[in-house]
Design an enzyme around this catalytic site. Structure first.
Site, PDB file in Angstrom:
ATOM      1  N   CYS A   2     -71.801  -6.048  21.863  1.00 46.64           N
ATOM      2  CA  CYS A   2     -71.429  -6.821  23.060  1.00 46.64           C
ATOM      3  C   CYS A   2     -70.718  -8.396  22.437  1.00 46.64           C
ATOM      4  O   CYS A   2     -71.237  -8.894  21.594  1.00 46.64           O
ATOM      5  CB  CYS A   2     -72.389  -7.165  24.162  1.00 46.64           C
ATOM      6  SG  CYS A   2     -73.235  -5.284  24.396  1.00 46.64           S
ATOM      7  N   ARG A  27     -65.194  -6.241  17.691  1.00 47.32           N
ATOM      8  CA  ARG A  27     -66.782  -6.128  17.951  1.00 47.32           C
ATOM      9  C   ARG A  27     -66.961  -4.797  18.432  1.00 47.32           C
ATOM     10  O   ARG A  27     -68.226  -4.110  18.329  1.00 47.32           O
ATOM     11  CB  ARG A  27     -67.502  -7.157  18.381  1.00 47.32           C
ATOM     12  CG  ARG A  27     -67.204  -8.367  17.681  1.00 47.32           C
ATOM     13  CD  ARG A  27     -68.151  -9.637  18.435  1.00 47.32           C
ATOM     14  NE  ARG A  27     -69.544  -9.424  18.301  1.00 47.32           N
ATOM     15  CZ  ARG A  27     -70.039 -10.133  17.258  1.00 47.32           C
ATOM     16  NH1 ARG A  27     -69.655 -11.064  16.669  1.00 47.32           N
ATOM     17  NH2 ARG A  27     -71.373  -9.953  17.133  1.00 47.32           N
ATOM     18  N   TRP A  75     -70.929  -3.163  25.323  1.00 44.23           N
ATOM     19  CA  TRP A  75     -71.128  -1.997  24.623  1.00 44.23           C
ATOM     20  C   TRP A  75     -72.403  -1.278  25.028  1.00 44.23           C
ATOM     21  O   TRP A  75     -73.339  -1.637  24.846  1.00 44.23           O
ATOM     22  CB  TRP A  75     -71.412  -2.307  23.166  1.00 44.23           C
ATOM     23  CG  TRP A  75     -71.093  -1.190  22.158  1.00 44.23           C
ATOM     24  CD1 TRP A  75     -69.876  -0.714  21.710  1.00 44.23           C
ATOM     25  CD2 TRP A  75     -72.080  -0.445  21.344  1.00 44.23           C
ATOM     26  NE1 TRP A  75     -70.300   0.344  20.815  1.00 44.23           N
ATOM     27  CE2 TRP A  75     -71.687   0.526  20.607  1.00 44.23           C
ATOM     28  CE3 TRP A  75     -73.382  -0.269  21.487  1.00 44.23           C
ATOM     29  CZ2 TRP A  75     -72.123   1.504  19.863  1.00 44.23           C
ATOM     30  CZ3 TRP A  75     -74.354   0.314  20.855  1.00 44.23           C
ATOM     31  CH2 TRP A  75     -73.557   1.363  19.691  1.00 44.23           C
ATOM     32  N   ASN A 100     -76.428 -10.499  25.539  1.00 42.28           N
ATOM     33  CA  ASN A 100     -76.375  -9.380  24.454  1.00 42.28           C
ATOM     34  C   ASN A 100     -78.043  -9.249  24.115  1.00 42.28           C
ATOM     35  O   ASN A 100     -78.644  -9.934  24.008  1.00 42.28           O
ATOM     36  CB  ASN A 100     -75.645 -10.192  23.192  1.00 42.28           C
ATOM     37  CG  ASN A 100     -74.029  -9.984  23.443  1.00 42.28           C
ATOM     38  OD1 ASN A 100     -73.521  -9.776  24.603  1.00 42.28           O
ATOM     39  ND2 ASN A 100     -73.385 -10.528  22.387  1.00 42.28           N
ATOM     40  N   GLY A 101     -78.027  -7.686  23.458  1.00 37.67           N
ATOM     41  CA  GLY A 101     -79.334  -7.393  22.964  1.00 37.67           C
ATOM     42  C   GLY A 101     -80.074  -6.527  24.055  1.00 37.67           C
ATOM     43  O   GLY A 101     -79.270  -5.918  24.878  1.00 37.67           O
ATOM     44  N   GLU A 483     -68.945   5.759   0.150  1.00 39.72           N
ATOM     45  CA  GLU A 483     -68.300   4.859   1.042  1.00 39.72           C
ATOM     46  C   GLU A 483     -66.894   5.230   1.575  1.00 39.72           C
ATOM     47  O   GLU A 483     -66.355   5.234   2.592  1.00 39.72           O
ATOM     48  CB  GLU A 483     -67.835   3.484   0.137  1.00 39.72           C
ATOM     49  CG  GLU A 483     -66.979   2.369   0.675  1.00 39.72           C
ATOM     50  CD  GLU A 483     -67.553   1.844   2.284  1.00 39.72           C
ATOM     51  OE1 GLU A 483     -68.653   2.388   2.549  1.00 39.72           O
ATOM     52  OE2 GLU A 483     -66.546   1.243   2.609  1.00 39.72           O
ATOM     53  N   LYS A 487     -65.832   6.033   5.227  1.00 44.15           N
ATOM     54  CA  LYS A 487     -64.409   5.372   5.938  1.00 44.15           C
ATOM     55  C   LYS A 487     -63.739   6.569   6.395  1.00 44.15           C
ATOM     56  O   LYS A 487     -63.264   6.359   7.565  1.00 44.15           O
ATOM     57  CB  LYS A 487     -63.576   4.849   4.595  1.00 44.15           C
ATOM     58  CG  LYS A 487     -63.805   3.312   4.295  1.00 44.15           C
ATOM     59  CD  LYS A 487     -63.648   2.174   5.018  1.00 44.15           C
ATOM     60  CE  LYS A 487     -65.076   1.886   5.776  1.00 44.15           C
ATOM     61  NZ  LYS A 487     -65.848   1.305   5.416  1.00 44.15           N
ATOM     62  N   GLU A 490     -65.643   7.776   9.805  1.00 48.94           N
ATOM     63  CA  GLU A 490     -65.539   6.517  10.903  1.00 48.94           C
ATOM     64  C   GLU A 490     -64.265   6.499  11.615  1.00 48.94           C
ATOM     65  O   GLU A 490     -64.044   5.997  12.794  1.00 48.94           O
ATOM     66  CB  GLU A 490     -65.529   5.072  10.121  1.00 48.94           C
ATOM     67  CG  GLU A 490     -67.057   4.695   9.962  1.00 48.94           C
ATOM     68  CD  GLU A 490     -67.159   3.218   9.390  1.00 48.94           C
ATOM     69  OE1 GLU A 490     -67.547   2.277   9.899  1.00 48.94           O
ATOM     70  OE2 GLU A 490     -66.438   3.132   8.334  1.00 48.94           O
ATOM     71  N   HIS A 506     -76.542  22.616  -6.964  1.00 49.87           N
ATOM     72  CA  HIS A 506     -77.628  22.784  -6.197  1.00 49.87           C
ATOM     73  C   HIS A 506     -77.383  22.671  -4.678  1.00 49.87           C
ATOM     74  O   HIS A 506     -78.437  22.571  -3.913  1.00 49.87           O
ATOM     75  CB  HIS A 506     -78.594  21.459  -6.532  1.00 49.87           C
ATOM     76  CG  HIS A 506     -78.769  21.046  -7.798  1.00 49.87           C
ATOM     77  ND1 HIS A 506     -79.454  21.970  -8.617  1.00 49.87           N
ATOM     78  CD2 HIS A 506     -78.211  20.249  -8.772  1.00 49.87           C
ATOM     79  CE1 HIS A 506     -79.530  21.666  -9.957  1.00 49.87           C
ATOM     80  NE2 HIS A 506     -78.773  20.682 -10.184  1.00 49.87           N
ATOM     81  N   LYS A 605     -68.719  -3.635  15.741  1.00 47.05           N
ATOM     82  CA  LYS A 605     -68.470  -4.335  14.373  1.00 47.05           C
ATOM     83  C   LYS A 605     -69.968  -5.098  13.704  1.00 47.05           C
ATOM     84  O   LYS A 605     -69.984  -5.009  12.629  1.00 47.05           O
ATOM     85  CB  LYS A 605     -67.317  -5.407  14.575  1.00 47.05           C
ATOM     86  CG  LYS A 605     -67.176  -6.203  13.365  1.00 47.05           C
ATOM     87  CD  LYS A 605     -66.452  -5.298  12.093  1.00 47.05           C
ATOM     88  CE  LYS A 605     -66.213  -6.017  10.698  1.00 47.05           C
ATOM     89  NZ  LYS A 605     -65.862  -5.338   9.813  1.00 47.05           N
TER      90      LYS A 605
HETATM   91  C1  F6R Z   1     -68.787   0.533   8.191  1.00 45.01           C
HETATM   92  C2  F6R Z   1     -69.229  -0.635   8.560  1.00 45.01           C
HETATM   93  C3  F6R Z   1     -70.760  -0.476   8.597  1.00 45.01           C
HETATM   94  C4  F6R Z   1     -71.249  -2.034   8.386  1.00 45.01           C
HETATM   95  C5  F6R Z   1     -72.962  -1.794   8.764  1.00 45.01           C
HETATM   96  C6  F6R Z   1     -73.494  -3.151   8.145  1.00 45.01           C
HETATM   97  O1  F6R Z   1     -67.457   0.663   7.615  1.00 45.01           O
HETATM   98  O2  F6R Z   1     -68.662  -1.550   8.436  1.00 45.01           O
HETATM   99  O3  F6R Z   1     -71.526   0.434   8.129  1.00 45.01           O
HETATM  100  O4  F6R Z   1     -71.275  -2.181   7.027  1.00 45.01           O
HETATM  101  O5  F6R Z   1     -72.856  -1.702  10.158  1.00 45.01           O
HETATM  102  O6  F6R Z   1     -72.808  -4.404   8.858  1.00 45.01           O
HETATM  103  P1  F6R Z   1     -73.001  -5.659   7.858  1.00 45.01           P
HETATM  104  O7  F6R Z   1     -72.599  -5.827   6.736  1.00 45.01           O
HETATM  105  O8  F6R Z   1     -72.509  -6.705   9.080  1.00 45.01           O
HETATM  106  O9  F6R Z   1     -74.561  -5.990   7.997  1.00 45.01           O
END
Ligand code: F6R
Length: 610
Positions: A2, A27, A75, A100-101, A483, A487, A490, A506, A605
């Site tokens: 949010c 975000r 959100w 927020n929260g 990773e 990606k 996501e 395995h 985000k």
């Molecule tokens: C994936 C992504 C998330 C963040 C995770 C941690 O592309 O961006 O998996 O890496 O939410 O966020 P931070 O790095 O801000 O603690």
């Protein structure tokens, strides 16, 4: 997650609020709203499900000007995605709140407020804030006193801004567990959950601390700490570029950020790599004394940042000679763990506000770690402020929800940490120099890796109709495979799993058929021959493979195997270089699938709630 924006000014603040919300769109959110108070004391609210663009249209159609206002992107956590659940929330058309929260004790609060006659019009936890503040105002408290008293009733996390129709030229804000920053103007002041929202109107910020409550008027900001004492907080000049929110001609922020990687790695290295021996300058005051004594490193992070930690473990153990464990923050914080003697806690985070990582840091302090270092991209964030030592990655604002440049700068930071600790543990000068030379070539190598974009764009066509995929890597490339898989899932919504290729037989070999593309990360390192055997295992079961391979690894393309040649690089920097084509792959697959690349569904985000 949010986003919050608030303003109190002499002019109409609508534009400021809407522009702020637009800047927070990255975000992740599902609805948006604004409440405005005008000089006559009229309180008007407009909310919309969907994008800020829709809210802007509604404001243009039905809005009224206001010199005090609060706005929010929501959100959903408590209650579905509906206009009724969107913020701001009101109490009897008098008090308006954005939050927020999560207010964890909202159920008993709701019951008690209902029995006092307060009517709820949403399913949210936030609405309880509005009513509790209102009840305090009814007891004769000023808005500031009402909020101060109200927050003592809440458990959970909040960054909240409250306005009162009966006291129009002011906002009262409170922070506990959700960040808030006050922006200072001339004869006007602002508040937001992220400084990015306010960059068009100010560069001077006060970052509120845990438990702070502040009264913000046009000309004054008065802050009280968690014990109710009046405090002064430092005013910080922002160094973030005003246009950090521009796409600079790229179709998506994610693509822009992928292409920014050579430059931001250069920034992160600048003045640091030639200054590695000055550990206190790199990691913060007292770092030398701490790094000298480190016997064990515990890395904690979430998501992509966790993958950076996983990769770093290979480097720290091999070159810095220090044992290292890596754990997901949400696991670490809820289990009983053993603290090794002289153990350094390292948190990694792009945002510096991830709720689980922050909670893990706080727990680690209680558990008695020798010290806590954070590798973080946002100056002034909670992780930076609460850690003993900090290394700032200089990736600039990362807007795309899927992390790209933050990850590669985190890895760059870890290479510097490896060298800094290594020098106390007998890292040979020749090896050190070799690594430094490799690090210096990184921006150029990434530029070369970006040259594969055309090949990858064509290849992406073959992925777009697939539902599953498997990523394989060995050694430090295993977390890079993880990773790559993260990606892809996501932003393209294709199911992707990553395995250390030695694990293939395995279990996961059972999945192999022509409908399951297998992506292999294959630099020319000491594990290459082993990896080649794994490739044969997949080939023998009819799998279709895409091998990202060093030019000297001698893979040949054929009917079932496509080779994407990656420029030769040193083993130690290869994980960073190989990340880039995997980012491009997920980007181009998502483009073909037509997904919302920068704001993928269901994701936010900055994950500031558990
Ligand atoms: C994936 C992504 C998330 C963040 C995770 C941690 O592309 O961006 O998996 O890496 O939410 O966020 P931070 O790095 O801000 O603690």
């Amino acid at each position: 997650m949010c986003g919050i924006v608030g303003a109190v000014a002499e002019r109409n603040v609508v534009e400021i609020l809407l522009e702020g919300l637009k800047r927070l769109e990255y975000r992740g959110y599902d609805s948006a709203g604004v409440a405005l108070l005008n000089d006559e004391g009229d309180l008007k609210r407009i909310r919309e499900v969907g994008k800020v663009r829709k809210l802007t249209e509604a404001v243009e159609r039905d809005g009224a000007p206001g010199s005090t206002g609060i706005a929010h992107t929501r959100w959903a956590t408590h209650g579905g995605v509906t206009e009724e659940n969107a913020h701001p929330h009101f109490s009897s058309e008098r008090v308006a709140v954005v939050h927020n929260g999560i207010i964890e004790n909202y159920v008993p609060l709701r019951k008690s407020l209902s029995s006092q006659g307060y009517t709820f019009t949403s399913d949210t936890d936030t609405e309880t804030i509005a009513h509790v503040v209102h009840s305090m105002l009814d007891n004769g408290n000023s808005l500031l006193e009402a909020v101060k008293k109200a927050v003592t009733h809440f458990t959970g996390a909040y960054g909240t801004v409250v306005i009162d129709k009966a006291d129009p030229d002011k906002m009262v804000v409170a922070r506990s567990g959700s960040p808030l920053v006050i922006g200072l103007g001339l004869g006007e002041n602002f508040v937001a959950s992220d400084q990015l929202a306010l960059l068009p109107v100010t560069r001077r910020f006060i970052f509120l601390e845990e438990g702070d409550v502040a009264e913000v008027t046009r000309r004054t900001v008065t802050i009280y700490d968690k014990s109710g004492e009046r405090v002064e907080r430092e005013v910080v000049e922002s160094t973030i570029e005003h246009d950090a929110g521009d796409k600079a001609g790229y179709r998506h922020y994610m693509l822009k950020e992928i292409y920014e990687q050579p430059a931001v790695i250069r920034n992160t290295l600048q003045d640091r790599i030639d200054n590695l021996h000055n550990v206190d300058t790199l990691f913060g005051h007292g770092a030398e004394n701490i790094l000298k004594q480190v016997n064990h490193i515990q890395i904690i992070a979430c998501g992509t940042s966790y993958h950076a930690g996983m990769t770093a473990r290979y480097w720290l153990e091999e070159y810095a000679g220090v044992s290292c464990s890596v754990e997901i923050a949400s696991e670490f914080r809820y289990r009983k763990s053993v603290v090794h003697e002289n153990s350094l806690l390292v948190t990694i985070s792009q945002s510096g506000e991830t709720a689980d990582t922050l909670a893990a840091l706080r727990l680690a302090k209680e558990l008695g770690y020798m010290s806590a270092l954070t590798i973080c991209n946002v100056p002034g964030s909670s992780l930076v402020r609460e850690s003993d030592l900090a290394f700032m990655t200089l990736a600039g604002a990362e807007i795309g929800v899927a992390s790209t440049k933050a990850f590669t700068t985190q890895l760059t930071a870890f290479l510097m940490l490896t060298l800094s600790i290594g020098k106390f543990n007998g890292l040979h000068e020749e090896t050190e120099q070799k690594i430094i030379r490799a690090i210096k070539t990184l921006p150029g190598k990434i530029e070369e890796a970006l040259g594969t974009a055309g090949v990858i764009e064509n290849l992406a066509e073959e992925f777009a109709d697939k539902h599953h995929s498997l990523f394989l890597g060995r050694g430090a490339q295993y977390p890079i495979a993880m990773e790559g898989a993260l990606k892809l899932k996501e932003i393209s919504y294709i199911h992707a799993e990553a395995y250390a290729s030695g694990e293939l037989k395995h279990g996961p070999l059972a999945l192999i058929d022509e409908e399951m593309p297998v992506i292999v990360v294959a630099p020319n390192d000491e594990l290459l021959e082993k990896l080649k055997s794994n490739v044969e295992e997949v080939r023998a079961r009819g799998g279709i493979m895409y091998v990202f391979a060093d030019v000297d690894a001698h893979f040949e393309s054929d009917d079932t195997l496509r080779v994407i040649n990656i420029p030769h690089c040193e083993d130690i920097t290869a994980p960073i270089v190989y990340t880039v084509p995997l980012q491009l792959l997920s980007y181009y697959v998502a483009l073909i699938k037509g997904t919302d690349v920068d704001q993928p569904r269901n994701l936010a985000k900055s994950v500031t709630v558990e």
